[in-house]
Design an enzyme around this catalytic site. Structure first.
Site, PDB file in Angstrom:
ATOM      1  N   GLU A 131      90.573  93.398   7.850  1.00 35.82           N
ATOM      2  CA  GLU A 131      90.557  92.712   6.558  1.00 35.82           C
ATOM      3  C   GLU A 131      91.013  91.263   6.743  1.00 35.82           C
ATOM      4  O   GLU A 131      91.991  91.006   7.415  1.00 35.82           O
ATOM      5  CB  GLU A 131      91.486  93.456   5.574  1.00 35.82           C
ATOM      6  CG  GLU A 131      91.463  92.906   4.178  1.00 35.82           C
ATOM      7  CD  GLU A 131      90.039  92.668   3.688  1.00 35.82           C
ATOM      8  OE1 GLU A 131      89.274  93.637   3.586  1.00 35.82           O
ATOM      9  OE2 GLU A 131      89.681  91.509   3.419  1.00 35.82           O
ATOM     10  N   LYS A 170      90.222  89.949  14.850  1.00 35.17           N
ATOM     11  CA  LYS A 170      91.200  89.869  13.745  1.00 35.17           C
ATOM     12  C   LYS A 170      92.479  89.167  14.211  1.00 35.17           C
ATOM     13  O   LYS A 170      92.982  88.257  13.545  1.00 35.17           O
ATOM     14  CB  LYS A 170      91.507  91.288  13.225  1.00 35.17           C
ATOM     15  CG  LYS A 170      92.632  91.355  12.217  1.00 35.17           C
ATOM     16  CD  LYS A 170      92.348  90.575  10.947  1.00 35.17           C
ATOM     17  CE  LYS A 170      93.627  90.343  10.172  1.00 35.17           C
ATOM     18  NZ  LYS A 170      93.443  89.513   9.004  1.00 35.17           N
ATOM     19  N   CYS A 211     101.925  88.764   8.324  1.00 37.43           N
ATOM     20  CA  CYS A 211     101.003  88.971   9.452  1.00 37.43           C
ATOM     21  C   CYS A 211     100.980  87.913  10.546  1.00 37.43           C
ATOM     22  O   CYS A 211     100.874  88.267  11.716  1.00 37.43           O
ATOM     23  CB  CYS A 211      99.598  89.170   8.908  1.00 37.43           C
ATOM     24  SG  CYS A 211      99.510  90.672   7.927  1.00 37.43           S
TER      25      CYS A 211
HETATM   26  P1  NAD Z   1     102.029  97.240   3.134  1.00 37.24           P
HETATM   27  O1  NAD Z   1     103.342  97.452   3.789  1.00 37.24           O
HETATM   28  O2  NAD Z   1     101.946  96.449   1.885  1.00 37.24           O
HETATM   29  O3  NAD Z   1     101.361  98.658   2.828  1.00 37.24           O
HETATM   30  C1  NAD Z   1     101.271  99.684   3.761  1.00 37.24           C
HETATM   31  C2  NAD Z   1     101.452 101.009   3.023  1.00 37.24           C
HETATM   32  O4  NAD Z   1     101.202 102.091   3.936  1.00 37.24           O
HETATM   33  C3  NAD Z   1     102.866 101.245   2.481  1.00 37.24           C
HETATM   34  O5  NAD Z   1     102.806 101.438   1.088  1.00 37.24           O
HETATM   35  C4  NAD Z   1     103.360 102.498   3.217  1.00 37.24           C
HETATM   36  O6  NAD Z   1     104.162 103.344   2.409  1.00 37.24           O
HETATM   37  C5  NAD Z   1     102.047 103.172   3.562  1.00 37.24           C
HETATM   38  N1  NAD Z   1     102.143 104.139   4.653  1.00 37.24           N
HETATM   39  C6  NAD Z   1     102.741 103.978   5.869  1.00 37.24           C
HETATM   40  N2  NAD Z   1     102.574 105.093   6.605  1.00 37.24           N
HETATM   41  C7  NAD Z   1     101.871 105.977   5.851  1.00 37.24           C
HETATM   42  C8  NAD Z   1     101.380 107.307   6.083  1.00 37.24           C
HETATM   43  N3  NAD Z   1     101.574 107.924   7.237  1.00 37.24           N
HETATM   44  N4  NAD Z   1     100.715 107.899   5.072  1.00 37.24           N
HETATM   45  C9  NAD Z   1     100.494 107.271   3.899  1.00 37.24           C
HETATM   46  N5  NAD Z   1     100.920 106.009   3.642  1.00 37.24           N
HETATM   47  C10 NAD Z   1     101.599 105.368   4.608  1.00 37.24           C
HETATM   48  O7  NAD Z   1     101.084  96.609   4.260  1.00 37.24           O
HETATM   49  P2  NAD Z   1      99.828  95.643   4.009  1.00 37.24           P
HETATM   50  O8  NAD Z   1     100.302  94.250   3.787  1.00 37.24           O
HETATM   51  O9  NAD Z   1      98.928  96.293   3.052  1.00 37.24           O
HETATM   52  O10 NAD Z   1      99.171  95.652   5.457  1.00 37.24           O
HETATM   53  C11 NAD Z   1      98.488  96.776   5.942  1.00 37.24           C
HETATM   54  C12 NAD Z   1      97.734  96.387   7.196  1.00 37.24           C
HETATM   55  O11 NAD Z   1      96.747  95.400   6.864  1.00 37.24           O
HETATM   56  C13 NAD Z   1      98.588  95.754   8.283  1.00 37.24           C
HETATM   57  O12 NAD Z   1      98.082  96.149   9.534  1.00 37.24           O
HETATM   58  C14 NAD Z   1      98.373  94.264   8.103  1.00 37.24           C
HETATM   59  O13 NAD Z   1      98.524  93.547   9.307  1.00 37.24           O
HETATM   60  C15 NAD Z   1      96.931  94.225   7.655  1.00 37.24           C
HETATM   61  N6  NAD Z   1      96.554  93.062   6.822  1.00 37.24           N
HETATM   62  C16 NAD Z   1      97.393  92.641   5.835  1.00 37.24           C
HETATM   63  C17 NAD Z   1      97.014  91.584   5.015  1.00 37.24           C
HETATM   64  C18 NAD Z   1      97.917  91.066   3.921  1.00 37.24           C
HETATM   65  O14 NAD Z   1      97.574  90.046   3.334  1.00 37.24           O
HETATM   66  N7  NAD Z   1      99.015  91.708   3.601  1.00 37.24           N
HETATM   67  C19 NAD Z   1      95.755  91.001   5.172  1.00 37.24           C
HETATM   68  C20 NAD Z   1      94.914  91.483   6.174  1.00 37.24           C
HETATM   69  C21 NAD Z   1      95.332  92.533   6.988  1.00 37.24           C
HETATM   70  C1  UGA Z   2      96.621  85.217   6.282  1.00 35.08           C
HETATM   71  C2  UGA Z   2      95.167  84.835   6.572  1.00 35.08           C
HETATM   72  O1  UGA Z   2      94.846  83.634   5.870  1.00 35.08           O
HETATM   73  C3  UGA Z   2      94.220  85.945   6.143  1.00 35.08           C
HETATM   74  O2  UGA Z   2      92.885  85.627   6.526  1.00 35.08           O
HETATM   75  C4  UGA Z   2      94.638  87.247   6.824  1.00 35.08           C
HETATM   76  O3  UGA Z   2      93.809  88.308   6.399  1.00 35.08           O
HETATM   77  C5  UGA Z   2      96.075  87.560   6.473  1.00 35.08           C
HETATM   78  O4  UGA Z   2      96.920  86.458   6.893  1.00 35.08           O
HETATM   79  C6  UGA Z   2      96.624  88.767   7.180  1.00 35.08           C
HETATM   80  O5  UGA Z   2      96.079  89.221   8.166  1.00 35.08           O
HETATM   81  O6  UGA Z   2      97.664  89.209   6.684  1.00 35.08           O
HETATM   82  P1  UGA Z   2      98.176  85.203   4.137  1.00 35.08           P
HETATM   83  O7  UGA Z   2      99.273  85.315   5.133  1.00 35.08           O
HETATM   84  O8  UGA Z   2      98.152  86.164   3.019  1.00 35.08           O
HETATM   85  O9  UGA Z   2      96.755  85.324   4.871  1.00 35.08           O
HETATM   86  O10 UGA Z   2      98.179  83.738   3.487  1.00 35.08           O
HETATM   87  P2  UGA Z   2      97.771  82.289   4.062  1.00 35.08           P
HETATM   88  O11 UGA Z   2      97.094  81.564   3.001  1.00 35.08           O
HETATM   89  O12 UGA Z   2      97.082  82.394   5.364  1.00 35.08           O
HETATM   90  O13 UGA Z   2      99.186  81.612   4.262  1.00 35.08           O
HETATM   91  C7  UGA Z   2     100.062  82.020   5.293  1.00 35.08           C
HETATM   92  C8  UGA Z   2     101.242  81.068   5.358  1.00 35.08           C
HETATM   93  O14 UGA Z   2     100.831  79.790   5.836  1.00 35.08           O
HETATM   94  C9  UGA Z   2     101.897  80.809   4.000  1.00 35.08           C
HETATM   95  O15 UGA Z   2     103.288  80.741   4.150  1.00 35.08           O
HETATM   96  C10 UGA Z   2     101.332  79.461   3.584  1.00 35.08           C
HETATM   97  O16 UGA Z   2     102.168  78.755   2.707  1.00 35.08           O
HETATM   98  C11 UGA Z   2     101.232  78.772   4.935  1.00 35.08           C
HETATM   99  N1  UGA Z   2     100.233  77.681   4.953  1.00 35.08           N
HETATM  100  C12 UGA Z   2      98.918  77.953   4.742  1.00 35.08           C
HETATM  101  C13 UGA Z   2     100.648  76.389   5.217  1.00 35.08           C
HETATM  102  O17 UGA Z   2     101.847  76.116   5.427  1.00 35.08           O
HETATM  103  N2  UGA Z   2      99.704  75.399   5.256  1.00 35.08           N
HETATM  104  C14 UGA Z   2      98.387  75.637   5.057  1.00 35.08           C
HETATM  105  O18 UGA Z   2      97.590  74.668   5.117  1.00 35.08           O
HETATM  106  C15 UGA Z   2      97.982  76.947   4.791  1.00 35.08           C
END
Ligand code: NAD
Ligand code: UGA
Length: 476
Positions: A169, A224, A280
C-alpha cells in the site's frame, strides 16, 4: 484453480491501512462482502461506534464512506475464524514494527504479527484462498507465508490451496482516501496469473488498467521499501540543505523552488521541516539497512542509514535552537506547542517529531501547553510517558510551577497567554491563520515564534515585536 470473481474478502488488521483501504474497496465494489477483523476489541468497538467522530482513524472523507458501507457490505469485528473461513481472498494488513530484541533488534522487521496471521489462515481457510500481503514486508517474506500456509494441509489432513500475492500500500496518512481512490499506481507481485487477475479485476473497477503494475513477488516487496526510502531520503536531503541555508543566509524554500522546477528532480516532497515522522519511514529504511547488511552490502546499508541519522539530528537541532534563543534555559518558561501529530490531517502520532522535541523541552524544565485538533490528551500522555498536570491545576492556565509539566489545551489562546515561545510543529491549516498582532499583545516578552513548518503568516508577524525563527531561513 481459477477464481472468476471474488465475493468475500477478509482483511486482518483494522489499522490505518486496513480500515481506510477496505472502506474504499467496499465503496467501489458494493457486490463484494468485506469483513475487517482485528484482535483489538476496543478498536473494533470504535470502528462500529454510532458517533463517526469516534472512529479510531481520522482521515478526511473516511467517515462518509464508513457511514455509507458499514452494515451493508463492510463489517468490523473480532470474528477471525468465521471471516477467514468464508473468504476467497484474505488481506494481511497488520503492523510490522521494528524488532526490539533478539537478532536484528533495532533494525529488522518483527514479523510475529504477520506469522500469526498466516497461521490463522492456515487453520481456518477453506478451499482455494488468495492471500494478499498488504503490510510492508522484508523481501522474501512471501516465502515464509507460503511455507506456513502449505503446512495447513498436514494440519487439517485435507487439501486446501493458496496463492500468495504482494500488493503493498502506498497511501499517505491525511490523504489516504484520495490516494486510494486515485492512486499513482497499484502494484501486484506474484506468480499465479489467475490470482493476479482476480485481484486486478477488483482494482480495475476504479483504477485505469495502465496504472496496475505487475512484477515478480520479490520486486513488489522490495519496491515498497524502496519507495519509502527514496521519499524519506528526499526529506533528509532538503532538511540538510535547510540547515545549510540557515548558516549561510540562503532560504530553503527558494532553493527548493529552484531545484524543483528541474523536471528530473520534481517539486514534491521538498518541504523542509522538523524531520519526518510516521510509523513507516524510519522502520522501513532500517529494514532496508538490515537486509543490505544481511546480504553483505555494507556500503548500501551505510548509505541508507545516513538518512535516518540526519533525521534524528534534525529533530534534536530544533529543540537546541529553542533553548539557545531562550537564553539557554527553559526552567519555568511557558511554551505553546502547536501540533503533535506527525503531519496534518491525521490523528497519528507515531514517530512524530513533536514527541522527541517535547521530551527535550520538558527535560530542560519547560511548561508545555500542547494543542492539536485531533490528537487526544491520552495519546500525548502515552507518547511522553508522563501524566499531564491534574485538571484542577489545568484550570489555572497562567500559573507557573517549578518543575516541567505539560497540559493539553483545546483553545490555542490559552497557550499564547504569557507564553515565552510558540513552536509550530505540525502544519495544521488553522495555524496558518493565526493573528499574530493579537498574540503579540498577550505573550510575555521577549517572545519567540519558532516555525518548523514554514506556515505562519509572516505579514502579520512583521508588524509586531515578536522574534521569529523559521526553518531553513538564513535571514533569521
Ligand atoms: P496499525 O498498527 O494501525 O494496524 C495494525 C492492526 O493489526 C492493529 O489494529 C492490530 O491490533 C492488528 N493486528 C495485529 N496482529 C493481529 C492478528 N494476529 N490478528 C488480527 N489483527 C492483528 O498499522 P498500520 O499503520 O495500518 O500498518 C499496517 C501495515 O501497513 C504495516 O506493515 C505498515 O508498514 C504498512 N503501511 C502503513 C501505512 C500507513 O500510512 N500507516 C501506509 C502504507 C503501508
Ligand atoms: C508515507 C509515504 O508517503 C506513503 O507513500 C507510504 O505508503 C507510507 O509512508 C507508509 O508506508 O506508511 P506517511 O508517512 O503517511 O506516508 O506521510 P508522508 O506524507 O509521507 O509524510 C511523512 C513525514 O514526512 C511527515 O512527518 C511529513 O511531515 C514529512 N514530510 C513530508 C516533510 O517533512 N516534508 C515533505 O516535503 C513531505
Amino acid at each position: 484453480m481459477i477464481i472468476q470473481k471474488i465475493k468475500n474478502i477478509c482483511c486482518i488488521g483494522a489499522g490505518y491501512v486496513g480500515g481506510p483501504t477496505m472502506s474504499v474497496i467496499a465503496n467501489k465494489c458494493p457486490d463484494i462482502n468485506i469483513n475487517v477483523v482485528d484482535i483489538d476489541q476496543e478498536k473494533i468497538n470504535l470502528w462500529n461506534s454510532e458517533d463517526l467522530k469516534m472512529l479510531p482513524v481520522f482521515e478526511p472523507g473516511l467517515a462518509d464512506i464508513v457511514k455509507k458501507c458499514r452494515g451493508k457490505n463492510l463489517t468490523f469485528s473480532t470474528k477471525l475464524k468465521e471471516h477467514i473461513s468464508n473468504a476467497d481472498m484474505v488481506f494481511i494488513s497488520v503492523n510490522t514494527p521494528t524488532k526490539t530484541k533478539g537478532i536484528g533488534a533495532g533494525q529488522a522487521s518483527d514479523l510475529k504479527y504477520v506469522e500469526a496471521c498466516a497461521r490463522q489462515v492456515a487453520i481456518y481457510a477453506k478451499g482455494y484462498t488468495i492471500v494478499v500481503e498488504k503490510s510492508t514486508l522484508p523481501v522474501r517474506t512471501a516465502e515464509t507465508i507460503k511455507t506456513i500456509l502449505e503446512s495447513s494441509n498436514s494440519l487439517k489432513k485435507k487439501s486446501n490451496t493458496f496463492a500468495v500475492l504482494s500488493n503493498p500500500e502506498f497511501l499517505a496518512e491525511g490523504t489516504a482516501i484520495k490516494d486510494l481512490e486515485f492512486p499513482d499506481r497499484v502494484l501486484i507481485g506474484g506468480e499465479s496469473e489467475d490470482a493476479i487477475k482476480s485481484l486486478s479485476t477488483i482494482y480495475k473497477r476504479w483504477v485505469p488498467e495502465k496504472k496496475i503494475l505487475h512484477t515478480n513477488i520479490w520486486s513488489s516487496e522490495l519496491a515498497k521499501l524502496t519507495a519509502n526510502a527514496f521519499l524519506a531520503q528526499r526529506i533528509s536531503s532538503i532538511n540538510s540543505i535547510g540547515a545549510l541555508c540557515e548558516a549561510t543566509g540562503a532560504d530553503v524554500r527558494e532553493v527548493a523552488r529552484a531545484i524543483g522546477t528541474d523536471t528530473r528532480i520534481g517539486s514534491k516532497f521538498l518541504d523542509s521541516g522538523p524531520g519526518f515522522g510516521g510509523s513507516c519511514f524510519k522502520k522501513d529504511i532500517l529494514n532496508l539497512v538490515y537486509l543490505s547488511r544481511y546480504y553483505g552490502l555494507k556500503e548500501v546499508a551505510d548509505f541508507w542509514e545516513g538518512v535516518v541519522h540526519l533525521n534524528n539530528w534534525n529533530q534534536q537541532r530544533i529543540s537546541e535552537i529553542v533553548v539557545k534563543k531562550l537564553f539557554g534555559t527553559l526552567t519555568n518558561k511557558k511554551i505553546c506547542i502547536l501540533g503533535f501529530a506527525f503531519k496534518a490531517n491525521t490523528n497519528d502520532t507515531r514517530e512524530s517529531a513533536a514527541i522527541k522535541i517535547c521530551l527535550d523541552l520538558l527535560n530542560e524544565g519547560a511548561n508545555l501547553f500542547i494543542h492539536d485538533p485531533k490528537v487526544t490528551k491520552k495519546q500525548i500522555a502515552i507518547d511522553l510517558n508522563k501524566a499531564p498536570k491534574n485538571d484542577k491545576e489545568e484550570n489555572k492556565l497562567n500559573s507557573k510551577i517549578d518543575e516541567s509539566s505539560w497540559q493539553k489545551i483545546n483553545n490555542i489562546e490559552d497557550g499564547f497567554k504569557d507564553a515565552d515561545a510558540v513552536i509550530v510543529l505540525t502544519e495544521w491549516e488553522e495555524y496558518s491563520k493565526i493573528d499574530w498582532e493579537f498574540v503579540a499583545n498577550i505573550m510575555r516578552h521577549p517572545a519567540w515564534i519558532f516555525d518548523s513548518r514554514s506556515i505562519v503568516d509572516y505579514k502579520s508577524i512583521k508588524n509586531t515585536d515578536l522574534h521569529l525563527w523559521k526553518v531553513g531561513d538564513g535571514s533569521n
